[in-house]
Scaffold this motif. Structure first.
Motif, PDB file in Angstrom:
ATOM      1  N   HIS A 299       0.861  -1.187   0.000  1.00 53.48           N
ATOM      2  CA  HIS A 299       0.000   0.000   0.000  1.00 53.48           C
ATOM      3  C   HIS A 299       0.893   1.232   0.000  1.00 53.48           C
ATOM      4  O   HIS A 299       1.673   1.444   0.935  1.00 53.48           O
ATOM      5  CB  HIS A 299      -0.900  -0.005   1.241  1.00 53.48           C
ATOM      6  CG  HIS A 299      -1.674   1.257   1.424  1.00 53.48           C
ATOM      7  ND1 HIS A 299      -2.010   1.758   2.679  1.00 53.48           N
ATOM      8  CD2 HIS A 299      -2.184   2.147   0.526  1.00 53.48           C
ATOM      9  CE1 HIS A 299      -2.689   2.872   2.535  1.00 53.48           C
ATOM     10  NE2 HIS A 299      -2.806   3.140   1.244  1.00 53.48           N
TER      11      HIS A 299
ATOM     12  N   GLN B  59      -6.150 -12.443   3.292  1.00 55.78           N
ATOM     13  CA  GLN B  59      -5.770 -13.189   4.491  1.00 55.78           C
ATOM     14  C   GLN B  59      -5.816 -14.701   4.280  1.00 55.78           C
ATOM     15  O   GLN B  59      -4.811 -15.391   4.390  1.00 55.78           O
ATOM     16  CB  GLN B  59      -6.690 -12.807   5.645  1.00 55.78           C
ATOM     17  CG  GLN B  59      -6.305 -13.461   6.974  1.00 55.78           C
ATOM     18  CD  GLN B  59      -4.981 -12.940   7.512  1.00 55.78           C
ATOM     19  OE1 GLN B  59      -4.693 -11.756   7.422  1.00 55.78           O
ATOM     20  NE2 GLN B  59      -4.158 -13.826   8.056  1.00 55.78           N
TER      21      GLN B  59
ATOM     22  N   SER C  16     -10.870   3.719   5.390  1.00 54.90           N
ATOM     23  CA  SER C  16     -10.712   2.282   5.169  1.00 54.90           C
ATOM     24  C   SER C  16     -10.905   1.519   6.476  1.00 54.90           C
ATOM     25  O   SER C  16     -10.503   1.973   7.551  1.00 54.90           O
ATOM     26  CB  SER C  16      -9.317   1.989   4.611  1.00 54.90           C
ATOM     27  OG  SER C  16      -9.112   0.601   4.470  1.00 54.90           O
ATOM     28  N   GLN C  17     -11.531   0.351   6.371  1.00 60.36           N
ATOM     29  CA  GLN C  17     -11.727  -0.467   7.562  1.00 60.36           C
ATOM     30  C   GLN C  17     -10.376  -0.978   8.082  1.00 60.36           C
ATOM     31  O   GLN C  17      -9.472  -1.289   7.319  1.00 60.36           O
ATOM     32  CB  GLN C  17     -12.678  -1.637   7.274  1.00 60.36           C
ATOM     33  CG  GLN C  17     -12.280  -2.564   6.134  1.00 60.36           C
ATOM     34  CD  GLN C  17     -12.837  -2.137   4.812  1.00 60.36           C
ATOM     35  OE1 GLN C  17     -12.531  -1.051   4.357  1.00 60.36           O
ATOM     36  NE2 GLN C  17     -13.623  -2.987   4.172  1.00 60.36           N
ATOM     37  N   ASP C  18     -10.255  -1.038   9.413  1.00 57.02           N
ATOM     38  CA  ASP C  18      -8.997  -1.462  10.032  1.00 57.02           C
ATOM     39  C   ASP C  18      -8.602  -2.875   9.613  1.00 57.02           C
ATOM     40  O   ASP C  18      -7.411  -3.176   9.470  1.00 57.02           O
ATOM     41  CB  ASP C  18      -9.108  -1.394  11.562  1.00 57.02           C
ATOM     42  CG  ASP C  18      -9.191   0.039  12.068  1.00 57.02           C
ATOM     43  OD1 ASP C  18      -8.779   0.947  11.329  1.00 57.02           O
ATOM     44  OD2 ASP C  18      -9.683   0.242  13.192  1.00 57.02           O
ATOM     45  N   ALA C  19      -9.587  -3.738   9.413  1.00 61.25           N
ATOM     46  CA  ALA C  19      -9.295  -5.125   9.048  1.00 61.25           C
ATOM     47  C   ALA C  19      -8.564  -5.210   7.717  1.00 61.25           C
ATOM     48  O   ALA C  19      -7.694  -6.073   7.526  1.00 61.25           O
ATOM     49  CB  ALA C  19     -10.594  -5.931   8.981  1.00 61.25           C
TER      50      ALA C  19
ATOM     51  N   ARG D  30      -6.753  -2.594   6.367  1.00 61.95           N
ATOM     52  CA  ARG D  30      -5.458  -1.920   6.560  1.00 61.95           C
ATOM     53  C   ARG D  30      -4.447  -2.850   7.225  1.00 61.95           C
ATOM     54  O   ARG D  30      -3.258  -2.825   6.887  1.00 61.95           O
ATOM     55  CB  ARG D  30      -5.659  -0.671   7.417  1.00 61.95           C
ATOM     56  CG  ARG D  30      -4.380   0.087   7.739  1.00 61.95           C
ATOM     57  CD  ARG D  30      -4.671   1.293   8.617  1.00 61.95           C
ATOM     58  NE  ARG D  30      -5.442   0.928   9.799  1.00 61.95           N
ATOM     59  CZ  ARG D  30      -4.907   0.374  10.890  1.00 61.95           C
ATOM     60  NH1 ARG D  30      -3.612   0.116  10.928  1.00 61.95           N
ATOM     61  NH2 ARG D  30      -5.666   0.074  11.926  1.00 61.95           N
ATOM     62  N   ASP D  31      -4.909  -3.687   8.166  1.00 60.76           N
ATOM     63  CA  ASP D  31      -4.013  -4.592   8.881  1.00 60.76           C
ATOM     64  C   ASP D  31      -3.441  -5.690   7.989  1.00 60.76           C
ATOM     65  O   ASP D  31      -2.457  -6.342   8.357  1.00 60.76           O
ATOM     66  CB  ASP D  31      -4.754  -5.246  10.058  1.00 60.76           C
ATOM     67  CG  ASP D  31      -5.006  -4.260  11.187  1.00 60.76           C
ATOM     68  OD1 ASP D  31      -4.383  -3.180  11.176  1.00 60.76           O
ATOM     69  OD2 ASP D  31      -5.841  -4.559  12.063  1.00 60.76           O
ATOM     70  N   ARG D  32      -4.052  -5.930   6.853  1.00 60.95           N
ATOM     71  CA  ARG D  32      -3.620  -7.012   5.974  1.00 60.95           C
ATOM     72  C   ARG D  32      -2.562  -6.576   4.960  1.00 60.95           C
ATOM     73  O   ARG D  32      -2.085  -7.391   4.172  1.00 60.95           O
ATOM     74  CB  ARG D  32      -4.835  -7.608   5.247  1.00 60.95           C
ATOM     75  CG  ARG D  32      -5.699  -8.503   6.132  1.00 60.95           C
ATOM     76  CD  ARG D  32      -7.068  -8.739   5.510  1.00 60.95           C
ATOM     77  NE  ARG D  32      -7.806  -9.822   6.157  1.00 60.95           N
ATOM     78  CZ  ARG D  32      -8.443  -9.734   7.308  1.00 60.95           C
ATOM     79  NH1 ARG D  32      -8.403  -8.582   7.984  1.00 60.95           N
ATOM     80  NH2 ARG D  32      -9.102 -10.761   7.811  1.00 60.95           N
TER      81      ARG D  32
ATOM     82  N   ILE E  32       0.974  -3.911   3.968  1.00 65.43           N
ATOM     83  CA  ILE E  32       2.092  -3.127   4.487  1.00 65.43           C
ATOM     84  C   ILE E  32       2.085  -1.775   3.788  1.00 65.43           C
ATOM     85  O   ILE E  32       2.078  -1.695   2.555  1.00 65.43           O
ATOM     86  CB  ILE E  32       3.431  -3.843   4.252  1.00 65.43           C
ATOM     87  CG1 ILE E  32       3.492  -5.105   5.112  1.00 65.43           C
ATOM     88  CG2 ILE E  32       4.604  -2.916   4.582  1.00 65.43           C
ATOM     89  CD1 ILE E  32       4.765  -5.891   4.969  1.00 65.43           C
ATOM     90  N   THR E  33       2.079  -0.711   4.584  1.00 66.42           N
ATOM     91  CA  THR E  33       1.973   0.638   4.055  1.00 66.42           C
ATOM     92  C   THR E  33       3.337   1.335   4.038  1.00 66.42           C
ATOM     93  O   THR E  33       4.059   1.313   5.029  1.00 66.42           O
ATOM     94  CB  THR E  33       0.989   1.476   4.896  1.00 66.42           C
ATOM     95  OG1 THR E  33      -0.312   0.890   4.827  1.00 66.42           O
ATOM     96  CG2 THR E  33       0.924   2.909   4.393  1.00 66.42           C
TER      97      THR E  33
END
Length: 321
Positions: free
Chosen positions: A45, A150, A192-195, A197-199, A201-202
């Motif tokens: 990302h 995921q 954006s939903q956290d779920a 974003r957590d998946r 790498i930014t």
């Protein structure tokens, strides 16, 4: 790509190196980091404001991977079917039976046709998906990506089951996702939903270093390096001044450089055409439509910066107000 249908092939871009792509040490370091994360199995990302090269970098990395590319642009009107696919049109079938003399039998049936859309095509074939400005799409439309990134499984609508291998699609091991977003976009952007974003790498992208901006301006316009440097200096000093509504970017420098030949002017504080080009382009880039006061202030500052960088004398930046 020979197994793709005619409809699917229209969505695919060949992974070719970008013409005129500038790979300075600054750019190469970011690209190397991103490629290593992708090799480790993570979606990438790129987050940054307009003009920081997010989409260009994403396309460059996709070309390095060497697999066909699916490009998707975020939009508020996008829904899940725009990503996955849906039923489009009808298939009409006639059966005419003349086996028995003087007896005519005609049967007609109509069925809907399922067409996979871009995300499904990429997951099925192991292509690279570039989802540009994905936060412009509503979060509920992007929920389908959660299991894709995921669990590597895509949950498909029941309408696709017939003849397509069931309601679940196992994501191809070569599938790669690259996202871009603009955190400062003021219109048409969703959180954006956290779920999701957590998946991924930014990597946050800021304005490029001076060397990179000069080289990009030179390559995109064909002007000499010394002239590209003067134009970039004007843009960077304007950016550092903070006297604007929107910060000027490398796009402004490129637009000025490309306008030199068509206007027949030189990078000089004594060339009125060049001065007007800089004023027009940088005032346009840094002000909202209809905000005349800010545009006039920027034009005045640009005139001073041109004198500083495009004359033999030196104007200390501290004297510019």
């Amino acid at each position: 790509m020979s197994n793709l249908s005619k409809e699917e092939s229209y969505c695919v871009i060949e992974p070719k190196p970008l013409d005129g792509f500038v790979e300075t040490p600054h750019v190469k370091e970011i690209a190397t980091r991103a490629l290593n994360y992708i090799k480790a199995g993570f979606p990438m990302h790129f987050r940054g404001i307009s003009g920081t090269g997010k989409t260009t970098l994403a396309m460059h990395i996709a070309s390095q991977l060497g697999r066909p590319v699916i490009l998707l642009h975020g939009d508020d009107q996008i829904n899940t079917s725009d990503l996955v696919g849906g039923e489009h049109g009808y298939r009409r079938k006639f059966l005419r039976d003349n086996f028995i003399a003087r007896v005519l039998k005609i049967e007609e049936s109509m069925t809907k046709q399922w067409l996979d859309n871009r995300l499904t095509i990429a997951c099925k074939n192991g292509f690279t998906l570039i989802y540009d400005e994905f936060t412009r799409s509503k979060p509920e439309a992007n929920n389908i990506l959660l299991s894709v990134l995921q669990e590597k499984i895509m949950d498909l609508p029941s309408a696709r089951e017939s003849g397509n291998g069931g309601s679940y699609l196992k994501v191809h091991p070569n599938f790669t996702a690259i996202f871009t977003s603009n955190p400062e976009e003021y219109a048409g952007v969703h959180k954006s939903q956290d779920a999701l974003r957590d998946r991924m790498i930014t990597i946050d992208l800021d304005y490029m270093d001076k060397e990179t901006e000069i080289e990009i301006t030179r390559k995109k316009s064909g002007i000499e390096k010394k002239d590209a440097e003067r134009i970039v200096n004007i843009v960077r000093d304007l950016r550092d001044s903070g006297k604007y509504e929107f910060a000027p970017t490398i796009r402004g420098a490129i637009m000025i450089a490309r306008s030199l030949n068509t206007n027949g002017c030189k990078v000089s504080a004594h060339d009125s055409k060049f001065i007007n080009i800089c004023k027009d382009i940088l005032a346009s880039e840094t002000s909202r439509l209809g905000t005349k006061t800010h545009a006039e202030n920027v034009k005045a500052l640009v005139a001073k910066l041109i004198k500083k960088h495009c004359t033999n004398g030196y104007w200390p930046f501290s004297t510019i107000t």
